[in-house]
Design a protein around this motif. Structure first.
Motif, PDB file in Angstrom:
ATOM      1  N   GLU A  94       0.819  -1.211   0.000  1.00 41.41           N
ATOM      2  CA  GLU A  94       0.000   0.000   0.000  1.00 41.41           C
ATOM      3  C   GLU A  94       0.854   1.264   0.000  1.00 41.41           C
ATOM      4  N   THR A  95       2.132   1.156   0.432  1.00 40.13           N
ATOM      5  CA  THR A  95       2.980   2.347   0.503  1.00 40.13           C
ATOM      6  C   THR A  95       4.107   2.350  -0.518  1.00 40.13           C
ATOM      7  N   THR A  96       4.217   1.307  -1.335  1.00 40.90           N
ATOM      8  CA  THR A  96       5.245   1.297  -2.385  1.00 40.90           C
ATOM      9  C   THR A  96       4.650   1.276  -3.788  1.00 40.90           C
ATOM     10  N   ALA A  97       3.323   1.211  -3.912  1.00 35.41           N
ATOM     11  CA  ALA A  97       2.643   1.233  -5.201  1.00 35.41           C
ATOM     12  C   ALA A  97       1.348   2.024  -5.020  1.00 35.41           C
ATOM     13  N   VAL A  98       1.313   3.249  -5.571  1.00 34.76           N
ATOM     14  CA  VAL A  98       0.216   4.170  -5.246  1.00 34.76           C
ATOM     15  C   VAL A  98      -0.375   4.787  -6.505  1.00 34.76           C
ATOM     16  N   LEU A  99      -1.640   5.201  -6.392  1.00 30.76           N
ATOM     17  CA  LEU A  99      -2.404   5.776  -7.500  1.00 30.76           C
ATOM     18  C   LEU A  99      -2.662   7.253  -7.241  1.00 30.76           C
ATOM     19  N   SER A 100      -2.557   8.066  -8.290  1.00 32.12           N
ATOM     20  CA  SER A 100      -2.837   9.496  -8.154  1.00 32.12           C
ATOM     21  C   SER A 100      -4.327   9.720  -7.920  1.00 32.12           C
ATOM     22  N   PRO A 101      -4.704  10.864  -7.312  1.00 28.54           N
ATOM     23  CA  PRO A 101      -6.134  11.119  -7.042  1.00 28.54           C
ATOM     24  C   PRO A 101      -7.002  11.076  -8.286  1.00 28.54           C
ATOM     25  N   ASP A 102      -6.450  11.528  -9.460  1.00 31.19           N
ATOM     26  CA  ASP A 102      -7.267  11.505 -10.680  1.00 31.19           C
ATOM     27  C   ASP A 102      -7.147  10.186 -11.438  1.00 31.19           C
ATOM     28  N   ALA A 103      -6.442   9.224 -10.858  1.00 31.54           N
ATOM     29  CA  ALA A 103      -6.307   7.874 -11.407  1.00 31.54           C
ATOM     30  C   ALA A 103      -5.638   7.846 -12.774  1.00 31.54           C
ATOM     31  N   THR A 104      -4.763   8.818 -13.070  1.00 34.73           N
ATOM     32  CA  THR A 104      -4.064   8.834 -14.355  1.00 34.73           C
ATOM     33  C   THR A 104      -2.601   8.438 -14.228  1.00 34.73           C
ATOM     34  N   ARG A 105      -2.066   8.395 -12.992  1.00 34.00           N
ATOM     35  CA  ARG A 105      -0.675   8.025 -12.780  1.00 34.00           C
ATOM     36  C   ARG A 105      -0.573   6.965 -11.691  1.00 34.00           C
ATOM     37  N   PHE A 106       0.331   6.039 -11.914  1.00 35.98           N
ATOM     38  CA  PHE A 106       0.596   5.011 -10.921  1.00 35.98           C
ATOM     39  C   PHE A 106       2.102   4.981 -10.694  1.00 35.98           C
ATOM     40  N   VAL A 107       2.525   5.092  -9.436  1.00 31.06           N
ATOM     41  CA  VAL A 107       3.943   5.180  -9.116  1.00 31.06           C
ATOM     42  C   VAL A 107       4.327   4.000  -8.233  1.00 31.06           C
ATOM     43  N   VAL A 108       5.481   3.391  -8.552  1.00 31.87           N
ATOM     44  CA  VAL A 108       6.009   2.297  -7.748  1.00 31.87           C
ATOM     45  C   VAL A 108       7.445   2.607  -7.354  1.00 31.87           C
ATOM     46  N   VAL A 109       7.842   2.105  -6.180  1.00 30.42           N
ATOM     47  CA  VAL A 109       9.242   2.168  -5.768  1.00 30.42           C
ATOM     48  C   VAL A 109      10.002   1.146  -6.607  1.00 30.42           C
ATOM     49  N   ASP A 110      11.007   1.636  -7.375  1.00 27.67           N
ATOM     50  CA  ASP A 110      11.682   0.745  -8.309  1.00 27.67           C
ATOM     51  C   ASP A 110      12.967   0.168  -7.723  1.00 27.67           C
ATOM     52  N   ARG A 111      14.066   0.938  -7.754  1.00 28.21           N
ATOM     53  CA  ARG A 111      15.341   0.381  -7.283  1.00 28.21           C
ATOM     54  C   ARG A 111      16.241   1.492  -6.756  1.00 28.21           C
ATOM     55  N   PRO A 112      17.163   1.135  -5.837  1.00 29.55           N
ATOM     56  CA  PRO A 112      18.090   2.132  -5.301  1.00 29.55           C
ATOM     57  C   PRO A 112      19.280   2.350  -6.232  1.00 29.55           C
ATOM     58  N   THR A 113      19.771   3.596  -6.227  1.00 26.10           N
ATOM     59  CA  THR A 113      20.991   3.941  -6.957  1.00 26.10           C
ATOM     60  C   THR A 113      21.826   4.828  -6.057  1.00 26.10           C
ATOM     61  N   ASN A 114      22.917   4.273  -5.550  1.00 22.36           N
ATOM     62  CA  ASN A 114      23.772   5.000  -4.607  1.00 22.36           C
ATOM     63  C   ASN A 114      22.964   5.452  -3.399  1.00 22.36           C
ATOM     64  N   ASN A 115      22.850   6.771  -3.200  1.00 22.60           N
ATOM     65  CA  ASN A 115      22.096   7.287  -2.046  1.00 22.60           C
ATOM     66  C   ASN A 115      20.741   7.841  -2.478  1.00 22.60           C
ATOM     67  N   GLU A 116      20.200   7.295  -3.551  1.00 20.96           N
ATOM     68  CA  GLU A 116      18.899   7.720  -4.058  1.00 20.96           C
ATOM     69  C   GLU A 116      18.076   6.484  -4.407  1.00 20.96           C
ATOM     70  N   TRP A 117      16.772   6.732  -4.516  1.00 22.77           N
ATOM     71  CA  TRP A 117      15.874   5.678  -4.992  1.00 22.77           C
ATOM     72  C   TRP A 117      15.227   6.153  -6.290  1.00 22.77           C
ATOM     73  N   GLU A 118      15.062   5.206  -7.166  1.00 24.81           N
ATOM     74  CA  GLU A 118      14.403   5.487  -8.431  1.00 24.81           C
ATOM     75  C   GLU A 118      12.936   5.086  -8.325  1.00 24.81           C
ATOM     76  N   LEU A 119      12.047   5.974  -8.766  1.00 31.33           N
ATOM     77  CA  LEU A 119      10.610   5.698  -8.791  1.00 31.33           C
ATOM     78  C   LEU A 119      10.160   5.592 -10.237  1.00 31.33           C
ATOM     79  N   ALA A 120       9.286   4.657 -10.518  1.00 29.55           N
ATOM     80  CA  ALA A 120       8.734   4.487 -11.863  1.00 29.55           C
ATOM     81  C   ALA A 120       7.328   5.070 -11.903  1.00 29.55           C
ATOM     82  N   VAL A 121       7.109   6.016 -12.814  1.00 31.23           N
ATOM     83  CA  VAL A 121       5.817   6.691 -12.954  1.00 31.23           C
ATOM     84  C   VAL A 121       5.142   6.159 -14.207  1.00 31.23           C
ATOM     85  N   ILE A 122       4.067   5.413 -14.010  1.00 31.61           N
ATOM     86  CA  ILE A 122       3.345   4.797 -15.126  1.00 31.61           C
ATOM     87  C   ILE A 122       2.172   5.688 -15.493  1.00 31.61           C
TER      88      ILE A 122
END
Length: 717
Positions: A259-287
């Motif tokens: 529920e906290t790593t795969a979320v839907l935007s309020p208008d239901a047009t974007r879906f974001v998931v926690v993808d993978r870490p890179t050094n001291n950052e995390w990459e998020l995938a915006v579908i």
């Protein structure tokens, strides 16, 4: 309390609670403030407050006796408008937080150990849907007065993954483990069922309008697909329908979807998931769910060893937080910029999974408290109770008021019957809680602090009439208002007798006969008509004392020469009432039996169980309470003193700190480490509860947030 003093106290507290948090009570130093209260004290069978259900009194926020979490919160859900939240603790207790600004105390929802839940406002109340521990579902209505009523249920023989209340609170989406999605109304009646042979969703995410949502279907490993769907209102008279919308979109993150790593935007047009870490950052995938384009990648500055938690604040802004104390970040999904926000509470046990975001509000667990972060205003607060462990309870002679005492914090006096909804607070000495409390009359209250300080209060205005003291080690307190005497037992097996009037205290008169049990008498006994006090020592010697005798300061020799030994074969009583009747339990040669001995006239009855550890007679002597100790659990049973028949039983679940009758026999009150309750003495039904004091909103995490008992509160028994 003067107007200026009240204003200063209120302003000071509001400032400390952060903007938008409302102070429930403002108290002056060693004084009392009167706060009218509206609503119900019973979560599942409540009644309207003094204004008879017409809403809160002018200028006073709706409130009710508190129900604190008694264990750490481990699951949180929030309404789509960010106005209310649900929480579950580690022992399964469930709470609805009807406001997140500190103005309303949480309500218990009568479901233990929910697997998943959802809440949405409906008018002035709420609709709550819960998947219970058996896999079935229940739907509840919570009205504006705080009364909770079950509207419908889905049986566990058709188990569910989840049930999601739609905005507006009139309908819900139920996702069954057979992978069907069913639209149901508030009574759990099915309106429409959607199922396809190759479509196997395992969780849903809802848009803010409730018309659009997505279904997640699992693939290999962490892979899954996101399928957009719609709720379509049919104008042909067939009712609403669920429809697929567009093609499913694949997601291949390195993390398991929660529920906290795969979320839907309020208008239901974007879906974001926690993808993978890179050094001291995390990459998020915006579908992008509106257009079939490759997923966009954005990065956020979060340590690689901590999985971030996501929540949409708006259609294009995402809150990313962790649980190890570092900053949260507001990520602009259009330009990829990161903006700092307040840190979420540190929580290395659950890694911050107990959180939810709705309409720009983040609600997260912090022990038994709820952290509320207004992302747009860049403000936050912690909601919870300073204490929930009730030490003592007293009921006024006319049964109109109940007083709660705590190991920390003030004494609370709350109305019963016609006075329901009114509350007063009396401050205790700073850093010193209250151990015992009793009413002298309807206007005066006696309290004993943890350190042995004794105070006589005029409780309505907080005036201290007189003070006395005792050297700690207090075991029990007895009060006989008809004679104006108070008896305090110490663990050293000595006692102090005080005379008490509205003017103050006289005494103490020390009784040092090494008695392990003692009590007061209203009119003496046949053999000792002058007696106002009795004691029983370890040699089974029963002594009686008159007031004039104690005033005369008897010597130790005189005291030890007194008394009548209990005859051989007789059993020492567990209690003696104010009229001299003996109550106890004894072995009759084949079984345990209860007995009541009224000056030689003995009545007996076989005890239903042999675990009775104490007896508390009513003031009139017409009834008594038996305390049953069963392992780590405690329960009460009420009995008629003539027939010895059981009237009712009540499980407190824990050892209680005190058990008292009201002077008029109408109520029984229980104080325990998990709260307190007032029961109707005829039926055993709760009429008033208090499971948390000083509900506050704080700007910093309280030191007591993780002091949970891991026991159900008294308000959930």
């Amino acid at each position: 309390m003067s107007g200026d003093h009240f204003a200063r106290a209120l302003v000071g507290r509001v400032a400390s609670f952060m903007a938008g948090a409302l102070a429930l009570v403002a108290v002056s130093n060693l004084g009392a403030c009167h706060t009218p209260r509206e609503g119900t004290d019973k979560p599942s069978e409540g009644t309207a407050g003094p204004n008879d259900g017409q809403g809160p009194a002018s200028g006073v926020p709706y409130s009710r006796p508190g129900v604190a979490h008694t264990s750490n919160i481990d699951m949180v859900a929030i309404s789509s408008d960010g106005a209310a939240a649900l929480s579950r603790d580690q022992i399964g207790g469930t709470r609805l937080w009807p406001a997140l600004d500190g103005s309303r105390e949480p309500l218990p929802i009568p479901v233990q150990g929910p697997q998943q839940f959802s809440v949405q406002p409906r008018g002035d109340g709420f609709t709550v849907a819960v998947v219970d521990s058996a896999g079935g579902a229940k739907i509840f209505d919570v009205d504006e007065q705080g009364e909770v009523a079950e509207l419908g249920a889905l049986a566990p023989f058709q188990p569910l993954f989840g049930i999601y209340v739609l905005p507006g609170g009139e309908r819900a989406l139920a996702l069954f483990r057979d992978h069907s999605i069913r639209l149901v109304d508030r009574t759990a009646q099915e309106l429409f069922r959607f199922e396809e042979s190759r479509f196997r969703p395992t969780s849903l995410r809802l848009g803010a309008d409730g018309k659009r949502f997505v279904a997640l279907t699992r693939g290999n490993g962490n892979e899954f697909e996101v399928q957009s769907m719609r709720v379509v209102e049919d104008d042909g008279g067939e009712g609403p329908r669920l429809r697929l919308h567009g093609a499913a979109r694949p997601a291949t993150p390195s993390q398991v979807a929660t529920e906290t790593t795969a979320v839907l935007s309020p208008d239901a047009t974007r879906f974001v998931v926690v993808d993978r870490p890179t050094n001291n950052e995390w990459e998020l995938a915006v579908i992008d769910l509106a257009e079939k384009v490759e997923a966009k990648k954005v990065t956020v500055r979060v340590p690689a060893h901590v999985v971030p938690n996501l929540g949409f604040v708006s259609n294009d802004h995402l809150l990313v937080s962790t649980a190890e104390g570092s900053l949260s970040w507001l990520v602009d999904l259009d330009d990829g910029s990161n903006h700092p926000r307040a840190s979420a509470p540190q929580d290395f046990v659950t890694q911050g999974r107990a959180q939810a975001v709705g309409a720009g509000i983040q609600a997260a667990a912090h022990g038994s408290w709820l952290y509320v972060h207004d992302v747009d205003d860049r403000s936050h607060r912690y909601l919870g109770y300073r204490d929930f462990q009730t030490q003592s309870v007293g009921i006024s002679p006319k049964g109109q008021w109940v007083a709660w005492a705590y190991m920390s914090g003030p004494i609370f006096v709350e109305g019963l019957g016609d006075n329901e909804g009114e509350r007063f607070e009396i401050n205790s000495e700073p850093g010193v809680g209250t151990l015992k409390v009793r009413f002298l009359d309807e206007e005066h209250l006696v309290s004993i602090s943890n350190m042995g300080g004794i105070l006589l209060h005029r409780w309505r205005d907080g005036t201290h009439v007189d003070a006395a003291g005792i050297q700690g080690g207090i075991r029990a307190l007895h009060f006989e208002p008809s004679l104006g005497v108070m008896l305090i037992e110490r663990h050293n097996n000595d006692a102090r007798l005080f005379e008490v009037s509205t003017e103050g205290f006289a005494g103490p008169y020390i009784v040092a006969d090494q008695a392990f049990r003692s009590g007061l008498l209203a009119e003496g006994t046949k053999r000792h008509p002058e007696a106002i006090m009795w004691t029983l020592d370890s040699a089974n010697k029963l002594r009686h004392y008159g007031l004039e005798e104690l005033r005369g300061d008897p010597s130790q020799t005189d005291v030890m020469a007194k008394g009548d030994a209990i005859l051989p074969g007789k059993v020492a009583p567990l209690a003696i009432d104010r009229d001299g009747r003996h109550y106890g339990v004894r072995w009759n040669g084949s079984t345990m039996e209860l007995f009541v001995d009224a000056d030689g006239e003995v009545k007996t009855k076989v005890a239903a169980s042999g675990d009775i550890s104490g007896i508390v007679p009513s003031p009139s002597g017409k009834a008594f309470l038996a305390i049953h100790q069963r392992g780590q659990s405690t329960s009460l049973s009420a009995h008629d003193s003539t027939s010895l028949e059981e009237r009712w039983s009540f499980s407190t679940g824990v050892f209680h700190n005190e058990l008292v009758w009201s002077p008029d026999d109408r109520f029984v009150a229980v104080a325990a480490s998990t709260g307190a309750v007032v029961l109707d003495a005829e039926t055993g039904k709760p009429v008033h509860r208090r499971c948390g004091i000083e509900f506050v909103a704080l700007g910093a995490a309280p030191a007591t947030a993780f002091n949970g008992l891991n026991l159900k509160s008294m308000c959930e028994q």
